[in-house]
Design a protein around this motif. Structure first.
Motif, short mmCIF file in Angstrom:
data_model
loop_
_atom_site.label_atom_id
_atom_site.label_comp_id
_atom_site.label_asym_id
_atom_site.label_seq_id
_atom_site.Cartn_x
_atom_site.Cartn_y
_atom_site.Cartn_z
N VAL A 244 0.74 -1.37 -0.34
CA VAL A 244 -0.24 0.11 -0.42
C VAL A 244 1.18 1.00 0.53
O VAL A 244 -0.06 1.95 -0.42
N HIS B 5 2.55 1.99 -3.19
CA HIS B 5 1.27 2.59 -4.56
C HIS B 5 0.27 3.43 -4.37
O HIS B 5 0.34 4.15 -4.71
N GLY B 6 0.56 3.66 -2.84
CA GLY B 6 -0.62 4.42 -2.70
C GLY B 6 -0.51 6.03 -2.03
O GLY B 6 -0.63 6.64 -1.92
N PRO C 191 -3.01 6.31 3.46
CA PRO C 191 -3.33 4.69 2.68
C PRO C 191 -2.53 3.76 3.46
O PRO C 191 -3.32 2.34 3.85
N MET D 121 -4.13 0.90 6.46
CA MET D 121 -3.74 -0.15 6.42
C MET D 121 -3.30 -1.02 7.56
O MET D 121 -3.84 -1.80 8.28
N VAL E 33 -8.68 -5.69 0.62
CA VAL E 33 -7.91 -3.98 0.44
C VAL E 33 -6.54 -4.08 -1.05
O VAL E 33 -6.67 -2.90 -1.85
N GLU F 140 -7.09 -1.43 -3.80
CA GLU F 140 -5.87 -0.52 -3.83
C GLU F 140 -5.85 -0.16 -6.13
O GLU F 140 -4.99 0.36 -5.98
N PHE G 36 -11.53 0.73 5.57
CA PHE G 36 -9.98 0.68 4.63
C PHE G 36 -10.84 1.29 3.89
O PHE G 36 -10.01 2.38 2.68
N ARG H 105 -8.48 5.73 3.50
CA ARG H 105 -7.27 5.99 3.10
C ARG H 105 -7.84 6.95 2.00
O ARG H 105 -6.85 7.44 1.16
#
Length: 206
Positions: A40, A43-44, A116, A120, A153, A157, A202, A206
């Motif tokens: 996460v 990526h986020g 994010p 998580m 998740v 995501e 999430f 997020r």
């Protein structure tokens, strides 16, 4: 009793046990709890370096510290194994794990970790709290709960393409039943808990 049953099993069924053991270890809650904040975070978040740094903090408090305590308990003979197969042994390690995640969350929120990654870690805490409460009366499958939560998740995501992770959740559930560590009901309940907690938590944070 289980030794006698294993000896009388058909060869094909005996051959499935190493596969089930491998699946149980590869997709163990400890490994998923360490990996998911990193996934996460990479990526986020932006910049990626900051996301990765905070993700590693999350992994430390969600996985490394709690599972170091579990391995210490195994070495001291207080726990039978690192998956804590006996329900009555689970309460203290699970409680310590929750405290570790809370400390990590306090640091992350206090120092402005990316949303994010915080989301998580909150998911991991909520899953841990749910299985800790359930464990007071019933041996719900932590493997199934964490695998289902992680898969949910990933779908949120990365999009619907990550629905391909659903068979992995089923495979994890099969491995727990195949090794006779859980019943089908315990695996299904764990899967349901993982989905019901991970998805709204999430999405909200997020």
């Amino acid at each position: 009793m289980s030794g006698v049953q294993d000896v009388t099993e058909r060869p094909g069924r005996r051959a499935g046990r190493p596969v089930a053991r491998a699946v149980t270890e590869v997709f163990a809650p400890a490994l998923l709890a360490a990996l998911m904040p990193v996934v996460v975070g990479l990526h986020g978040t932006s910049p990626v370096a900051a996301g990765l740094a905070w993700a590693l903090v999350g992994s430390l408090f969600c996985s490394v510290i709690p599972n170091s305590l579990i391995w210490w308990g195994v070495r001291r003979g207080r726990l039978t194994d690192h998956h804590i197969g006996r329900r009555e042994q689970r309460r203290r390690p699970l409680t310590y794990g929750l405290l570790s995640v809370l400390v990590g969350l306090a640091l992350m929120i206090g120092f402005g970790a990316p949303d994010p990654v915080v989301a998580m870690v909150v998911v991991m805490f909520a899953l841990g709290l749910a299985v800790t409460v359930a464990n007071l009366a019933w041996k719900l499958s932590i493997h199934a709960a964490v695998a289902a939560g992680a898969a949910a998740v990933l779908v949120i995501e990365f999009g619907p393409a990550l629905l391909v992770s659903a068979p992995v959740v089923a495979l994890v559930g099969w491995s727990r039943v195949r090794l006779r560590d859980h019943t089908v009901a315990q695996v299904l309940a764990g899967t349901a808990v993982g989905l019901l907690i991970a998805v709204p938590t999430f999405l909200l944070l997020r």
